[in-house]
Design an enzyme around this catalytic site. Structure first.
Site, PDB file in Angstrom:
ATOM      1  N   SER A  79     -59.230   7.464  46.544  1.00 59.34           N
ATOM      2  CA  SER A  79     -59.310   6.978  45.502  1.00 59.34           C
ATOM      3  C   SER A  79     -57.992   8.798  44.509  1.00 59.34           C
ATOM      4  CB  SER A  79     -59.844   7.017  44.021  1.00 59.34           C
ATOM      5  OG  SER A  79     -59.750   6.520  42.904  1.00 59.34           O
ATOM      6  N   PRO A  80     -57.349   8.257  44.170  1.00 60.89           N
ATOM      7  CA  PRO A  80     -56.080   9.382  43.858  1.00 60.89           C
ATOM      8  C   PRO A  80     -56.405  10.105  42.894  1.00 60.89           C
ATOM      9  CG  PRO A  80     -55.717   7.209  42.962  1.00 60.89           C
ATOM     10  CD  PRO A  80     -55.895   6.860  43.279  1.00 60.89           C
ATOM     11  N   GLN A 114     -48.777   7.633  45.258  1.00 62.32           N
ATOM     12  CA  GLN A 114     -49.116   7.588  43.765  1.00 62.32           C
ATOM     13  C   GLN A 114     -47.747   7.886  42.957  1.00 62.32           C
ATOM     14  OE1 GLN A 114     -51.908   8.185  40.499  1.00 62.32           O
ATOM     15  NE2 GLN A 114     -52.643   6.305  40.707  1.00 62.32           N
ATOM     16  N   TYR A 143     -50.779   7.372  31.304  1.00 64.03           N
ATOM     17  CA  TYR A 143     -49.892   7.997  31.409  1.00 64.03           C
ATOM     18  C   TYR A 143     -48.336   6.558  31.077  1.00 64.03           C
ATOM     19  CZ  TYR A 143     -53.281  11.002  33.553  1.00 64.03           C
ATOM     20  OH  TYR A 143     -54.149  11.696  33.169  1.00 64.03           O
ATOM     21  N   ARG A 149     -51.407   0.656  39.454  1.00 65.40           N
ATOM     22  CA  ARG A 149     -52.927   0.813  39.059  1.00 65.40           C
ATOM     23  C   ARG A 149     -52.944   0.624  37.899  1.00 65.40           C
ATOM     24  NH1 ARG A 149     -57.414   6.135  40.013  1.00 65.40           N
ATOM     25  NH2 ARG A 149     -58.413   4.084  41.339  1.00 65.40           N
ATOM     26  N   GLY A 178     -63.649   7.558  44.262  1.00 64.75           N
ATOM     27  CA  GLY A 178     -63.236   9.301  44.145  1.00 64.75           C
ATOM     28  C   GLY A 178     -64.158  10.872  44.125  1.00 64.75           C
ATOM     29  N   ARG A 179     -64.364  10.847  43.443  1.00 65.35           N
ATOM     30  CA  ARG A 179     -65.364  12.410  43.604  1.00 65.35           C
ATOM     31  C   ARG A 179     -66.345  12.343  44.704  1.00 65.35           C
ATOM     32  NH1 ARG A 179     -67.833  10.631  37.452  1.00 65.35           N
ATOM     33  NH2 ARG A 179     -67.032   8.888  38.256  1.00 65.35           N
TER      34      ARG A 179
HETATM   35  C1  LIG Z   1     -60.020  15.562  40.224  1.00 62.43           C
HETATM   36  C2  LIG Z   1     -60.032  13.920  39.280  1.00 62.43           C
HETATM   37  C3  LIG Z   1     -58.729  13.566  39.392  1.00 62.43           C
HETATM   38  C4  LIG Z   1     -58.200  12.508  39.259  1.00 62.43           C
HETATM   39  N1  LIG Z   1     -56.829  12.212  39.550  1.00 62.43           N
HETATM   40  C5  LIG Z   1     -56.307  10.902  39.023  1.00 62.43           C
HETATM   41  C6  LIG Z   1     -55.029  10.850  39.603  1.00 62.43           C
HETATM   42  O1  LIG Z   1     -54.262  11.665  39.894  1.00 62.43           O
HETATM   43  N2  LIG Z   1     -54.418   9.066  39.208  1.00 62.43           N
HETATM   44  C7  LIG Z   1     -55.258   8.448  38.927  1.00 62.43           C
HETATM   45  O2  LIG Z   1     -55.240   7.776  39.015  1.00 62.43           O
HETATM   46  N3  LIG Z   1     -56.713   8.535  38.767  1.00 62.43           N
HETATM   47  C8  LIG Z   1     -57.191   9.927  38.645  1.00 62.43           C
HETATM   48  N4  LIG Z   1     -58.249  10.128  38.896  1.00 62.43           N
HETATM   49  C9  LIG Z   1     -59.485   9.184  38.911  1.00 62.43           C
HETATM   50  C10 LIG Z   1     -60.189   8.456  39.999  1.00 62.43           C
HETATM   51  O3  LIG Z   1     -59.749   8.291  40.893  1.00 62.43           O
HETATM   52  C11 LIG Z   1     -61.471   7.635  40.376  1.00 62.43           C
HETATM   53  O4  LIG Z   1     -60.309   6.568  39.504  1.00 62.43           O
HETATM   54  C12 LIG Z   1     -62.126   7.431  39.405  1.00 62.43           C
HETATM   55  O5  LIG Z   1     -62.609   9.077  39.512  1.00 62.43           O
HETATM   56  C13 LIG Z   1     -63.762   7.008  39.791  1.00 62.43           C
HETATM   57  O6  LIG Z   1     -63.783   6.889  41.119  1.00 62.43           O
HETATM   58  P1  LIG Z   1     -65.644   7.320  40.944  1.00 62.43           P
HETATM   59  O7  LIG Z   1     -66.056   7.384  40.690  1.00 62.43           O
HETATM   60  O8  LIG Z   1     -65.435   7.104  42.639  1.00 62.43           O
HETATM   61  O9  LIG Z   1     -64.982   8.904  41.162  1.00 62.43           O
HETATM   62  C14 LIG Z   1     -59.244  11.224  39.335  1.00 62.43           C
HETATM   63  C15 LIG Z   1     -60.518  11.518  39.068  1.00 62.43           C
HETATM   64  C16 LIG Z   1     -60.701  12.647  39.521  1.00 62.43           C
HETATM   65  C17 LIG Z   1     -62.575  13.580  39.244  1.00 62.43           C
END
Ligand SMILES: Cc1cc2nc3c(=O)[nH]c(=O)nc-3n(C[C@H](O)[C@H](O)[C@H](O)COP(=O)(O)O)c2cc1C
Ligand SMILES: Cc1cc2nc3c(=O)[nH]c(=O)nc-3n(C[C@H](O)[C@H](O)[C@H](O)COP(=O)(O)OP(=O)(O)OC[C@H]3O[C@@H](n4cnc5c(N)ncnc54)[C@H](O)[C@@H]3O)c2cc1C
Length: 747
Positions: free
Chosen positions: A402-403, A480, A563, A611, A704-705
């Site tokens: 994930s981004p 993205q 955003y 997204r 993501g995480r």
């Molecule tokens: C450190 C961090 C930075 C993130 N930056 C972005 C981003 O640049 N663009 C975006 O669409 N989502 C961003 N997210 C959201 C993640 O893409 C993801 O949707 C969110 O963390 C939930 O997924 P997870 O539970 O697997 O972490 C970010 C999340 C984290 C933790």
């Protein structure tokens, strides 16, 4: 102690018996407005775990209960003229009348003062005359209402109507029957509770119920109509009522479960939809926990025991309620799944509460899961390792990094950190690795550490990364693109997320409307006029061209998280009165113009995703209905998939976090529109990924995480599932480590 119990359902009776058994010196009085033989409803399902708890707490009750149980293993799902059977589930049920009879006998034997056919005295009176008042007076609890200020109840009425009936038909499985009628879809849940008796619940959306005329029928007419509708299943067996009415299920929650010496128990405190069969179980487990807490804290004030009871039970109950809500909502929205092939519908139904997963089901019934996998791709291939095609791009598997913004660039240029970070995740096995939000201009950055695509050195930096990914891994890499809008000019994440930059370090912000993210703290952005919107649109296309030249395989337009483009979509942040605001088509106009312009310059064969925040989690904001319309619009303009996130649009959001909590939104878009979706959010196990894919709730799953925790998440998922096919390739350099490290000597 002098103890008053209001309500002689399973919760009240079991508590009265246990507390009296624990200390015969207690004086326990129970009021029940019905006569002892009256009972509403027919069978109740109890798990082996609950029965085990009963056995430990009171072997007398357990012995009386145990030999009268109907036991079975299968779930049969009847849909579109097909039947799918999944085995190995292990259910036990008995009649509610029998359960209550056993508990009443036990109370009598132990010396509980049972007062049937008697309305309980008002709670204020009971609270004065007793050391403890246990309100086990059911879902409509008068005690809860009288003390609403203390308990702060939240009652949520749901969208289906159901009626609880009996039958003498011999059912040998949990049976789900889906009926498509001229009025809409109806479902039947049936299960046995003795050799010659079963429970049948007929359920449908409120509007279907009205169209079918049930709102104008009495009990007898409703029963006759249900008999006609489900005549094939019933094969001439009649349905029986027991003062049966059409009910809308209400989820009950309370912020506090006790007030002074008055405590809520069972349905009075909390309800869980019948489709996960837990109401009686929860009420009896509450009774056990309360009796145990009173015993453990017998030398302390009663409030200490009540606090311990609530502390023990609340997390268990809330977790069950989350599963029950997922199950309830699945049935409410069942119509959206009728386009799925029967095998997938059945798998989807079985995994609806997100508690039972692909792997759980495999343990229960390996043949059932192998058959479903064979329909999806190939038996024995975990669904996550099947390829997925988006336009000219074929991803080797269904996992997406994930981004995630790393806030580590200088003047927008990605450097060695980004190469190592994204490169490691590409080597880690995911099918698609997404960049963080890459900003289309310096003013469109969130923080000074965000990467960009607006200068030649940015393009060169990104080309170095895409080349590494393409040359050294089997992953695809996606860009993205976004603009921060009103959430720009803030500090690096670890220096204060969404906190404005100090003084002169910031830059002026722009947005759909001049509304600060947090009034008084964040800057008030300037409302964009048509010229500046055109200029921003042109920045997006310029960045997209650079992205294509830099070698990205896919482009995602960031229209989520508050955003700039997301700010146009939400009514909470878009208050414009020109053609770019107002109703949803107006709010969609600028994001769609940007999408069209980008699509125009982005190479034809390379896919584009969008997204979105599928809900604002806030009053008056976008919700699932708007999300479906937003997805429909982008898909009509050529989006190849929708990446379904939620929230972060306003700071006063109230998200309902939980395991894979955003997936119902992805699911709704996919199944209502037939548009491919990427699901994301609190998905962390490969088992959940496989379950979501096989159930047809997502096409791709982004994590993501979990990828910050483990860059090799996908490689490890392959090793743990003993998968060695083409869906993922261990880098040759790492093959020596492609199995879990050995802990002992092996042959
Ligand atoms: C450190 C961090 C930075 C993130 N930056 C972005 C981003 O640049 N663009 C975006 O669409 N989502 C961003 N997210 C959201 C993640 O893409 C993801 O949707 C969110 O963390 C939930 O997924 P997870 O539970 O697997 O972490 C970010 C999340 C984290 C933790
Ligand atoms: C259709 C349907 C199917 C279900 N299937 C299952 C299942 O399979 N498995 C399962 O575990 N659970 C099931 N349940 C849930 C289950 O019935 C309840 O969760 C459970 O009965 C809760 O027990 P309780 O003791 O808290 O409340 P209740 O059983 O509702 O008992 C409350 C009692 O209090 C009495 N009362 C209320 N007010 C007063 C008053 N002022 N004075 C005197 N008496 C009063 C009422 O008459 C009632 O007898 C189902 C529920 C429904 C609606």
């Amino acid at each position: 102690m002098r103890i008053a119990v209001t309500g002689g359902g399973p919760g009240g009776l079991y508590f009265a018996a246990l507390v009296k058994q624990g200390d015969p010196a207690h004086e326990v009085t129970l009021w029940e407005r019905n006569a002892p033989g009256d009972t509403f409803g027919f069978g109740v399902v109890l798990s082996d775990e609950t029965l085990g708890g009963i056995e430990d707490a009171d072997p007398v009750v357990h012995r009386a209960l145990a030999d009268g149980f109907a036991r079975w293993d299968d779930i049969d799902i009847h849909v579109s003229g097909q039947v799918f059977t999944s085995g190995g589930h292990g259910f036990a049920a008995t009649s509610r009348a029998r359960l209550l009879g056993i508990l009443q006998d036990r109370c009598r034997d132990l010396g509980v003062d049972l007062r049937f056919g008697t309305e309980a005295p008002p709670v204020a009176e009971l609270a004065c005359g007793h050391d403890l008042v246990v309100a086990a007076d059911g879902v409509g609890s008068a005690t809860r209402t009288e003390r609403a200020e203390a308990f702060r109840p939240g009652l949520r009425r749901h969208r289906c109507r159901y009626i609880w009936l009996g039958t003498d038909l011999h059912l040998d499985a949990f049976r789900f029957e889906v009926l498509q009628t001229e009025h809409g879809v109806m479902q039947l849940h049936g299960y046995p509770y003795s050799a010659d008796a079963g429970t049948v619940i007929v359920e449908m959306r409120e509007e279907v119920w009205r169209r079918a005329g049930f709102d104008r029928m009495d009990e007898r007419q409703s029963i006759a109509a249900c008999e006609k509708l489900f005549a094939d299943l019933l094969a001439g067996h009649p349905l029986r009522g027991n003062d049966s009415r059409w009910i809308a299920f209400t989820t009950v929650r309370n912020e506090r479960w006790y007030d002074g010496n008055v405590v809520l128990l069972g349905d009075a405190a909390h309800t869980a939809h019948f489709s996960i069969g837990s109401g009686t179980k929860l009420a009896m487990e509450d009774a056990l926990a309360l009796a145990a807490a009173l015993r453990e804290h017998r030398d302390q004030p009663v409030a200490t025991a009540l606090a311990a009871y609530e502390a023990e039970r609340r997390p268990v109950v809330e977790s069950t309620q989350r599963a029950a809500t997922a199950s309830l909502e699945w049935f409410e929205n069942l119509g959206q799944y009728l386009g799925q092939p029967g095998w997938q519908f059945a798998f989807n139904l079985l995994t609806r509460s997100r508690r039972i997963t692909h792997d759980n089901l495999r343990l229960r019934d390996p043949a059932y899961v192998a058959a479903a996998e064979a329909e999806f791709a190939e038996a024995g291939t975990p669904p996550m390792f099947t390829p997925f095609r988006l336009r000219g791009l074929t991803l080797r598997n269904r996992v997406v990094v994930s981004p995630m913004d790393m806030y580590s660039a200088t003047d927008g240029t990605p450097d060695d950190f980004h190469l190592v970070h994204l490169g490691a995740r590409a080597l880690g096995g995911a099918g698609l690795v997404m960049t963080e939000m890459v900003c289309v201009s310096a003013e469109g950055r969130i923080t000074p550490g965000c990467t960009g695509m607006y200068a030649p050195e940015h393009e060169a930096g990104w080309r170095r990364i895409t080349s590494f990914v393409h040359e050294r891994s089997g992953a695809a890499v996606g860009l993205q693109l976004g603009h921060s809008g009103r959430k720009g000019a803030t500090r690096l994440m670890w220096e204060g997320m969404d906190q404005p930059l100090p003084g002169e370090q910031g830059w002026p912000l722009v947005a759909a409307s001049p509304l600060a993210y947090r009034p008084g703290l964040n800057q008030v952005p300037e409302e964009l006029d048509a010229d500046r919107m055109r200029a921003i649109r042109d920045r997006f296309t310029a960045s997209a061209r650079m992205g294509a030249a830099a070698g990205f395989d896919l482009l995602e337009l960031h229209c989520a998280h508050g955003y700039l483009l997301s700010g146009f979509l939400s009514p909470l942040t878009n208050r414009r009165t020109d053609g770019y605001g107002g109703d949803l088509p107006g709010r969609l106009r600028f994001p769609l113009e940007v999408f069209d312009a980008v699509r125009e310059v982005w190479p034809e064969q390379r896919p584009m995703t969008v997204r979105i925040s599928a809900t604002d989690w806030a009053e008056g904001g976008n919700g699932v209905e708007e999300a479906v319309e937003i997805a429909r619009a982008f898909a009509a303009h050529g989006a190849d998939a929708i990446d379904v996130s939620t929230g972060q649009v306003t700071p006063d959001e109230r998200p309902e976090y939980g395991r894979s909590y955003q997936t119902p939104f992805a699911d709704a878009i996919r199944n209502r529109l037939g548009v491919p979706v990427i699901a994301v959010g609190a998905v962390s196990s490969w088992d959940d990924v496989n379950s979501l894919l096989l159930a047809g709730r997502a096409d791709l799953v982004a994590l993501g995480r979990p990828h910050l925790y483990d860059p090799h998440w996908t490689l490890h998922a392959a090793a743990e599932q003993a998968y060695a096919g083409p869906g993922v390739d261990w880098p040759v350099q790492y093959r020596a480590g492609s199995r879990r490290p050995q802990t002992g000597r092996r042959l």
